[in-house]
Design a protein around this motif. Structure first.
Motif: not given
Length: 563
Positions: A317-342
Motif C-alpha cells: 500500500i501507498l497510504p494516502g496523504s489526505e483521505r488514507p481510508d479511501e482506496y484505489v486498487i490494482y490487481t494481477a494474479h501471480w500464479d500459473h500452472l506449475g508442473i504440467c504435461e510435458p
C-alpha cells in the motif's frame, strides 16, 4: 478472459464462435468527467518489466503453482520488490494475506444414471459428463433424486425473471442451460443485454443459484457456442484435482454435486423423459417460462480425497496523504500452472505472458506511483493467488477484504500485457458497465487512441478474471486491453501474433520469456492505468456502475452503509 494481444491468455475461452461487433450500450445519463488536470505520463520502468517477468517465469520458479516451492519464491520476490518500490506492507504490517485452500480429488470415476424414463441411462465420466462436489466430504452420493429442467436457472427479480418460480427443488437434480436466454440476439438489447453475457449466464452463477434453491445436484448442458469453448475444455478443467477456498462449514451449503452434460447426453436424457431438448430450450428463452419436471430420477456417487493447504496474496500500500481510508486498487494474479504435461521434454508451464507480465506491471506501477509520492487516497497493489484455479485468491480477498470494499473507490485488473508492440486501439471487456470507462476515455482521447467495442461480448469474459471477484461485491473494476491493430503491421499482424500464441504457447511449457518481445504496447497501457488510478486517487468522486449493471444495487447498498 478474452484473447487479444495484451492478454493472449484469454484464449481459454475464445474457442466459441464470434459475433458481429456491436456498439456497447451507453447510459442515459453521462456521468461527470473527472476533474482536475490530466496526470503526466509516468516513468514506467522497462527494466522492471523485463527483469520481474524473466525472474517469475524462469524454470527456478517451477511455474508458480500455489502451495509449491515456486510460490515461496514468487511471494518473497514480490514482497521484496514492493518494499524496494517504496510501498508499505498491506496487511497489518505483513506483506501477505493467507488464503486457505482445499484440494479435492476424485477417487475413481463416478457413474451418473437416470431411471424411470423410457429407458435407463448410464453416462460415462469424461465422455458424457463430468461431476465434482464443492463439499469437503470424503463420500458423495445422490440417490433417486427427482430431475427438473429449469431452463437457464436464473432468478433475477430486478429483471422480472425467475426460472425457479413456484418450484421446490430441495433434494432434486436440476438440468440447466448455459449462457443467457437472449445470447443469440445480434445486438445488445434484450432482457439480459442481448448478445452480451451477464453474470446470470455464467456457470458459476448457475451453481450458486441452484445451491440457494436447495438442489442436491446441478448439471449444465454444454453447447460450444453459448459456452464459448468446446467439451475438451470442460473435460480438461473438471477432471483433475480441484482447488477451492476453505470454509468453516466445509461448504455444506453447496449442492452435493455440480457437473456438466454433453449436449448429446442431455438430448438422450430428454428423449428418455419423453421431451425434446430443442423445444424445451426454445421455451426457456421466453419470459414466464415454467420449469419442467422430467419424471426421471438421478443417482451418482463417488469418493473424494481431501487435502488442505495454504497460499498467499501479496499486498502493498501507498497510504494516502489526505483521505488514507479511501482506496484505489490494482490487481494481477501471480500464479500459473506449475508442473504440467510435458511437451518435447519440457514439463514446466512457466506462464511468462500469463501472468508474469501482469505481475511485473503491478510492480512497475507501484514504483511509478511511489516515485510520484502519495496521492490523496491510498493506492493498494494486490497480487493474488490461484486465479488459474477459479479466481480463488481474489475471491478470498473479496470475502475477507483487508480494506473495506465500501471504502474502495474502484480498481484496475491486469491479466497479461501486450508484448507484440503498440496498438492504435483499446478494448474494454464488459463495456458499458461502469463510470470508470469515462476515466479511460479521457486518457485515450488525450493520446489519440481508439476505443473499440468488445468483439465477443457473448463469451462473458468480464466474469473470467480477478476484477470480477471485487465487482461482485460492488467495487467498480476496469478491465481494458490493447486491441489488435498494431502500429507496425495493422490488424492482420495483430491477429497473427494472437493466433501464434494461442496455437503454440497458451497454457503450455512454451509460454516462456522472450528477450525479443516488444514492450512498447505494455508501457503505453501501463501509462493509461497509471493515469486512471492516479485520477481516482486524487478526485473526491465515487464512480459507480451504470444503472442497468448487475452490480449497481450491491454498490449502492454498500456505499449507503459507509456514509
Amino acid at each position: 478472459m478474452r484473447f487479444s494481444l495484451i492478454s493472449a491468455a484469454l484464449v481459454i475461452a475464445s474457442i466459441g464462435a464470434c459475433a458481429p461487433m456491436d456498439e456497447p450500450s451507453t447510459p442515459t445519463a453521462e456521468p461527470s468527467s473527472p476533474t482536475g488536470p490530466a496526470s503526466a505520463d509516468p516513468d514506467i520502468s522497462l527494466d522492471t518489466l523485463k527483469t520481474v517477468t524473466e525472474q517469475l517465469s524462469s524454470d527456478a520458479f517451477e511455474g508458480r503453482a500455489p502451495g509449491t516451492p515456486g510460490e515461496e519464491k514468487t511471494v518473497a520476490l514480490l514482497a521484496e520488490r514492493f518494499e524496494a518500490a517504496g510501498l508499505q506492507p498491506g496487511n497489518k504490517g505483513s506483506w501477505f494475506q493467507d488464503v486457505p485452500l482445499v484440494e479435492v480429488s476424485l477417487e475413481g470415476d463416478p457413474d451418473l444414471t437416470f431411471t424411470g424414463g423410457k429407458q435407463p441411462l448410464s453416462f460415462d465420466h469424461k465422455e458424457d459428463m463430468v461431476a465434482v462436489s464443492y463439499r469437503f466430504t470424503p463420500e458423495t452420493e445422490v440417490k433417486n433424486s427427482d430431475v427438473v429442467f429449469v431452463g437457464y436457472g436464473i432468478n433475477a427479480p430486478e429483471r422480472g425473471w425467475n426460472d425457479y418460480a413456484g418450484l421446490d427443488v430441495k433434494g432434486k437434480t436440476v438440468i440447466i442451460l448455459v449462457n443467457d436466454p437472449d445470447y443469440q440476439t445480434t445486438g445488445l438489447e434484450g432482457p439480459f443485454e442481448g448478445r452480451a453475457m451477464t453474470y446470470y449466464g455464467r456457470w458459476t452463477y448457475k451453481y450458486e443459484e441452484a445451491a440457494r434453491q436447495g438442489a442436491a445436484a446441478a448439471f449444465i448442458v454444454h453447447e460450444t457456442e453459448p459456452a464459448a469453448y468446446g467439451w475438451n475444455v470442460v473435460r480438461s478443467s473438471w477432471t483433475g484435482p480441484q482447488l477451492y477456498t476453505d470454509a468453516e462449514n466445509n461448504n455444506m451449503d453447496e449442492t452435493l454435486v455440480n457437473g456438466w452434460l454433453t449436449n448429446e447426453a442431455a438430448q438422450q436424457l430428454m428423449t428418455s423423459a419423453g421431451k425434446d431438448l430443442a423445444t424445451l430450450t426454445a421455451a426457456a428463452k421466453q419470459k414466464g417460462f415454467k420449469a419442467v419436471p422430467l419424471g426421471v430420477k438421478a443417482s451418482i456417487s463417488f469418493d473424494n480425497k481431501i487435502e488442505r493447504q495454504a497460499s498467499r496474496n501479496v499486498i502493498g500500500i501507498l497510504p494516502g496523504s489526505e483521505r488514507p481510508d479511501e482506496y484505489v486498487i490494482y490487481t494481477a494474479h501471480w500464479d500459473h500452472l506449475g508442473i504440467c504435461e510435458p511437451v518435447d521434454g519440457d514439463n514446466i508451464c512457466n506462464g511468462a505472458l500469463d501472468n508474469a507480465t501482469g505481475t511485473a506491471g503491478l510492480v512497475a506501477l507501484a514504483e511509478a506511483h511511489a516515485k510520484a509520492g502519495p496521492a490523496d487516497r491510498s493506492l493498494v497493489f494486490l497480487a493474488v493467488t490461484a486465479e488459474e484455479s477459479g479466481l480463488l485468491g481474489s475471491a478470498y480477498y473479496g470475502a475477507n477484504p483487508v480494506y473495506p470494499l465500501s471504502q474502495t473507490v474502484g480498481g484496475i485488473n491486469m491479466d497479461g500485457l501486450n508484448v507484440a508492440g503498440n496498438t492504435r486501439d483499446v478494448v474494454v471487456i464488459g463495456g458499458g458497465k461502469s463510470e470508470l470507462e469515462n476515466y479511460l476515455k479521457r486518457a485515450l482521447d488525450q493520446r489519440g487512441i481508439i476505443l473499440k467495442p468488445e468483439p465477443t461480448p457473448e463469451a462473458g469474459y468480464y466474469y473470467r478474471s480477478d476484477h470480477f471477484s471485487l465487482a461482485k461485491y460492488g467495487v467498480p473494476m476496469l478491465y481494458a486491453e490493447g486491441g489488435d491493430d498494431l502500429v507496425n503491421g495493422g490488424i492482420a499482424a495483430g491477429r497473427a501474433a494472437a493466433e501464434d500464441y494461442r496455437a503454440n504457447r497458451y497454457h503450455a511449457p512454451a509460454d516462456e520469456y522472450d528477450p525479443n518481445w516488444n514492450w512498447s504496447g505494455a508501457i503505453r497501457d501501463l501509462e493509461l492505468y497509471y493515469q486512471i488510478g492516479r485520477e481516482l486517487a486524487e478526485t473526491e468522486e465515487w464512480p459507480n456502475w451504470y444503472e442497468d449493471a448487475e452490480f449497481r444495487a450491491i454498490r449502492d447498498k454498500s456505499r449507503a452503509g459507509a456514509e
